[in-house]
Motif scaffolding. Structure first.
Motif, PDB file in Angstrom:
ATOM      1  N   TRP A   7       5.409  19.695 -18.555  1.00 30.10           N
ATOM      2  CA  TRP A   7       5.012  19.332 -17.123  1.00 30.10           C
ATOM      3  C   TRP A   7       5.247  17.898 -17.053  1.00 30.10           C
ATOM      4  O   TRP A   7       5.028  17.168 -18.118  1.00 30.10           O
ATOM      5  N   ASN A   8       5.125  17.346 -15.966  1.00 33.21           N
ATOM      6  CA  ASN A   8       4.934  15.924 -15.697  1.00 33.21           C
ATOM      7  C   ASN A   8       4.294  15.389 -14.473  1.00 33.21           C
ATOM      8  O   ASN A   8       4.166  16.243 -13.512  1.00 33.21           O
ATOM      9  N   ILE A   9       3.685  14.285 -14.567  1.00 30.95           N
ATOM     10  CA  ILE A   9       3.155  13.581 -13.423  1.00 30.95           C
ATOM     11  C   ILE A   9       3.626  12.146 -13.458  1.00 30.95           C
ATOM     12  O   ILE A   9       3.514  11.534 -14.608  1.00 30.95           O
ATOM     13  N   SER A  10       3.558  11.790 -12.226  1.00 30.47           N
ATOM     14  CA  SER A  10       3.804  10.306 -12.276  1.00 30.47           C
ATOM     15  C   SER A  10       3.249   9.516 -10.953  1.00 30.47           C
ATOM     16  O   SER A  10       3.131  10.263  -9.824  1.00 30.47           O
ATOM     17  N   GLY A  11       3.212   8.176 -10.933  1.00 31.98           N
ATOM     18  CA  GLY A  11       2.823   7.535  -9.734  1.00 31.98           C
ATOM     19  C   GLY A  11       3.990   6.466  -9.475  1.00 31.98           C
ATOM     20  O   GLY A  11       4.420   6.006 -10.590  1.00 31.98           O
ATOM     21  N   VAL A  12       4.309   6.275  -8.210  1.00 34.72           N
ATOM     22  CA  VAL A  12       5.258   5.216  -7.855  1.00 34.72           C
ATOM     23  C   VAL A  12       4.805   4.406  -6.858  1.00 34.72           C
ATOM     24  O   VAL A  12       4.171   4.513  -5.895  1.00 34.72           O
ATOM     25  N   TRP A  13       4.661   3.110  -7.161  1.00 31.90           N
ATOM     26  CA  TRP A  13       4.275   1.961  -6.235  1.00 31.90           C
ATOM     27  C   TRP A  13       5.792   1.297  -5.764  1.00 31.90           C
ATOM     28  O   TRP A  13       6.675   0.859  -6.376  1.00 31.90           O
ATOM     29  N   ARG A  14       5.814   1.314  -4.365  1.00 33.26           N
ATOM     30  CA  ARG A  14       7.168   1.078  -3.633  1.00 33.26           C
ATOM     31  C   ARG A  14       6.730   0.105  -2.568  1.00 33.26           C
ATOM     32  O   ARG A  14       6.879   0.304  -1.579  1.00 33.26           O
TER      33      ARG A  14
ATOM     34  N   ILE B 161       6.846  18.074  -6.696  1.00 36.02           N
ATOM     35  CA  ILE B 161       6.592  17.850  -5.333  1.00 36.02           C
ATOM     36  C   ILE B 161       5.712  16.392  -5.253  1.00 36.02           C
ATOM     37  O   ILE B 161       5.071  15.996  -6.117  1.00 36.02           O
ATOM     38  N   THR B 162       6.273  15.579  -4.158  1.00 39.60           N
ATOM     39  CA  THR B 162       5.729  14.497  -4.140  1.00 39.60           C
ATOM     40  C   THR B 162       4.972  14.029  -2.647  1.00 39.60           C
ATOM     41  O   THR B 162       5.198  14.764  -1.623  1.00 39.60           O
ATOM     42  N   TYR B 163       3.831  13.298  -2.907  1.00 40.34           N
ATOM     43  CA  TYR B 163       3.030  12.986  -1.711  1.00 40.34           C
ATOM     44  C   TYR B 163       2.964  11.357  -1.500  1.00 40.34           C
ATOM     45  O   TYR B 163       2.530  10.670  -2.119  1.00 40.34           O
ATOM     46  N   GLU B 164       3.312  11.177  -0.399  1.00 41.25           N
ATOM     47  CA  GLU B 164       3.435   9.643   0.200  1.00 41.25           C
ATOM     48  C   GLU B 164       2.091   9.011   0.775  1.00 41.25           C
ATOM     49  O   GLU B 164       1.608   9.930   1.562  1.00 41.25           O
ATOM     50  N   PHE B 165       1.648   8.149   0.194  1.00 43.44           N
ATOM     51  CA  PHE B 165       0.299   7.809   0.692  1.00 43.44           C
ATOM     52  C   PHE B 165       0.672   6.792   1.941  1.00 43.44           C
ATOM     53  O   PHE B 165       1.692   5.908   1.844  1.00 43.44           O
TER      54      PHE B 165
ATOM     55  N   LYS C  62       0.879  -1.129   0.051  1.00 43.84           N
ATOM     56  CA  LYS C  62       0.021  -0.101   0.024  1.00 43.84           C
ATOM     57  C   LYS C  62       0.991   1.221  -0.052  1.00 43.84           C
ATOM     58  O   LYS C  62       0.277   2.194   0.120  1.00 43.84           O
ATOM     59  N   ARG C  63       2.038   1.257  -0.263  1.00 48.34           N
ATOM     60  CA  ARG C  63       3.072   2.404  -0.245  1.00 48.34           C
ATOM     61  C   ARG C  63       2.930   2.996  -1.654  1.00 48.34           C
ATOM     62  O   ARG C  63       3.677   2.315  -2.616  1.00 48.34           O
ATOM     63  N   PHE C  64       2.445   4.108  -1.652  1.00 52.56           N
ATOM     64  CA  PHE C  64       2.395   4.937  -2.931  1.00 52.56           C
ATOM     65  C   PHE C  64       2.733   6.328  -2.896  1.00 52.56           C
ATOM     66  O   PHE C  64       2.558   6.795  -1.786  1.00 52.56           O
ATOM     67  N   TYR C  65       3.464   7.008  -4.062  1.00 53.25           N
ATOM     68  CA  TYR C  65       3.934   7.914  -4.277  1.00 53.25           C
ATOM     69  C   TYR C  65       3.081   8.813  -5.271  1.00 53.25           C
ATOM     70  O   TYR C  65       2.876   8.140  -6.413  1.00 53.25           O
ATOM     71  N   ALA C  66       2.615  10.047  -5.293  1.00 57.28           N
ATOM     72  CA  ALA C  66       1.927  10.728  -6.446  1.00 57.28           C
ATOM     73  C   ALA C  66       2.786  11.976  -6.455  1.00 57.28           C
ATOM     74  O   ALA C  66       3.009  12.604  -5.550  1.00 57.28           O
ATOM     75  N   ARG C  67       3.148  12.311  -7.658  1.00 59.80           N
ATOM     76  CA  ARG C  67       4.227  13.343  -8.010  1.00 59.80           C
ATOM     77  C   ARG C  67       3.529  14.308  -9.191  1.00 59.80           C
ATOM     78  O   ARG C  67       3.238  13.620 -10.171  1.00 59.80           O
ATOM     79  N   VAL C  68       4.010  15.406  -8.896  1.00 57.31           N
ATOM     80  CA  VAL C  68       3.675  16.388 -10.259  1.00 57.31           C
ATOM     81  C   VAL C  68       4.668  17.708 -10.197  1.00 57.31           C
ATOM     82  O   VAL C  68       5.249  17.861  -9.063  1.00 57.31           O
ATOM     83  N   GLY C  69       5.116  18.008 -11.365  1.00 54.48           N
ATOM     84  CA  GLY C  69       6.213  19.054 -11.618  1.00 54.48           C
ATOM     85  C   GLY C  69       6.387  19.363 -12.910  1.00 54.48           C
ATOM     86  O   GLY C  69       5.842  19.179 -13.735  1.00 54.48           O
ATOM     87  N   ALA C  70       7.549  20.175 -12.992  1.00 51.54           N
ATOM     88  CA  ALA C  70       7.991  20.952 -14.339  1.00 51.54           C
ATOM     89  C   ALA C  70       9.000  20.096 -14.785  1.00 51.54           C
ATOM     90  O   ALA C  70       9.835  19.590 -14.097  1.00 51.54           O
ATOM     91  N   SER C  71       9.089  19.763 -16.305  1.00 49.89           N
ATOM     92  CA  SER C  71      10.177  19.296 -16.876  1.00 49.89           C
ATOM     93  C   SER C  71      10.872  20.221 -17.870  1.00 49.89           C
ATOM     94  O   SER C  71      10.292  21.026 -18.641  1.00 49.89           O
ATOM     95  N   PHE C  72      12.019  20.214 -17.588  1.00 48.65           N
ATOM     96  CA  PHE C  72      13.332  21.214 -18.525  1.00 48.65           C
ATOM     97  C   PHE C  72      13.796  20.256 -19.365  1.00 48.65           C
ATOM     98  O   PHE C  72      14.677  19.228 -19.060  1.00 48.65           O
ATOM     99  N   ILE C  73      13.485  20.325 -20.849  1.00 54.70           N
ATOM    100  CA  ILE C  73      13.845  19.538 -21.861  1.00 54.70           C
ATOM    101  C   ILE C  73      14.898  19.815 -22.824  1.00 54.70           C
ATOM    102  O   ILE C  73      14.732  21.048 -23.135  1.00 54.70           O
ATOM    103  N   TYR C  74      16.046  19.110 -23.116  1.00 60.14           N
ATOM    104  CA  TYR C  74      17.121  19.501 -23.437  1.00 60.14           C
ATOM    105  C   TYR C  74      17.548  18.623 -24.467  1.00 60.14           C
ATOM    106  O   TYR C  74      18.109  17.563 -24.120  1.00 60.14           O
ATOM    107  N   PRO C  75      16.996  18.610 -25.920  1.00 55.72           N
ATOM    108  CA  PRO C  75      17.345  17.590 -27.056  1.00 55.72           C
ATOM    109  C   PRO C  75      18.745  17.640 -27.127  1.00 55.72           C
ATOM    110  O   PRO C  75      19.385  18.573 -27.131  1.00 55.72           O
TER     111      PRO C  75
END
Length: 249
Positions: A73-80, A245-249, A30-43
């Motif tokens: 921008w980026n959004i991600s979910g982590v299952w740990r 920024i990340t929030y841990e459930f 049941k350990r999950f992270y939810a994350r949202v942020g900015a992405s600086f992209i350099y091809p």
């Protein structure tokens, strides 16, 4: 060079998997992270010349792409489920890149031309190794994974459209098209807890990501009669800096 970078990450990660001993008590499904942020992209601007299907035109011989950097921008979910390992699904969008063509022959003093633009989104699936205990405020991690990139909203600028017509290559409007890409990816990042107690669930995140992203580009131009095409292998291979920024459930 791409394979060396990814091989280095794999070399660091998998010996640890081989020696890992995982007590059943450490498993937390049941350990999950939810994350949202900015992405600086350099091809990485590693591309082949724009050319004809059958022969190369002198004016386009040894041209090079120049892709401007952009921010998305980026959004991600982590299952740990384990203290030192996790699975992350990340989506990145919102970047709009301007594209120029350098070293264009046949235009003395004007060897750079504004070519066009495109947008890109990507999805990454990572397996992350976390280097510190769960109780540590700093949580550095190393991840390897697979990437899917989609290139869309591609368009030619009037300057390149006019160049094709004025050079006698095209007799009318031209179109620019790109495709999607599958490749490998790797990241090095850190989550930093904002404190203990109530603040423990909130973390600041920073990560550097390398993506192997390449596709085909095709310029379809009008001729009399019919149409012809210019094409190029197109390797974007971006480096991306994520801040969020990340929030841990």
């Amino acid at each position: 060079m791409k394979s060396l970078r990814l091989a280095a990450c794999i070399t660091l990660l998998f010996p640890l998997l081989a020696h890992a001993q995982i007590p059943v008590s450490d498993v937390d499904l049941k350990r999950f992270y939810a994350r949202v942020g900015a992405s600086f992209i350099y091809p990485d601007d590693n591309n082949t010349s724009l050319k004809y299907h059958i022969f190369q035109d002198w004016n386009l011989y040894r041209t090079e792409w120049d892709i401007d950097d952009d921010v998305g921008w980026n959004i991600s979910g982590v299952w740990r489920p384990l203290p030192y390992f996790g699975v992350e699904l990340m989506y990145t969008d919102g970047a709009d890149f301007s594209l120029s063509l350098d070293h264009l022959k046949g235009r003395p003093g004007h060897e750079r031309i504004d070519f066009g633009r495109f947008s890109a989104s990507s999805a990454n699936l990572f397996v992350n190794w976390y280097m510190m205990d769960l109780d540590c405020l700093g949580q550095p991690y190393l991840g390897i994974g697979v990437n899917y990139s989609d290139f869309y909203d591609d368009d030619l600028y009037p300057e390149f459209q006019n160049f094709l017509i004025n050079s006698g290559i095209a007799t009318g409007p031209s179109d620019f098209g790109m495709r999607h890409s599958w490749g490998a990816s790797a990241q090095l990042g850190i989550d930093w807890r904002l404190g203990r107690g109530v603040a423990r669930s909130w973390l600041i995140n920073a990560a550097v990501i390398y993506t192997d992203a390449n596709t085909d580009t095709i310029v379809t131009y009008t001729t009399d009669p019919g149409y012809q095409r210019l094409y190029s292998d197109f390797e974007v291979n971006p480096w991306t800096l994520n801040l969020g920024i990340t929030y841990e459930f």
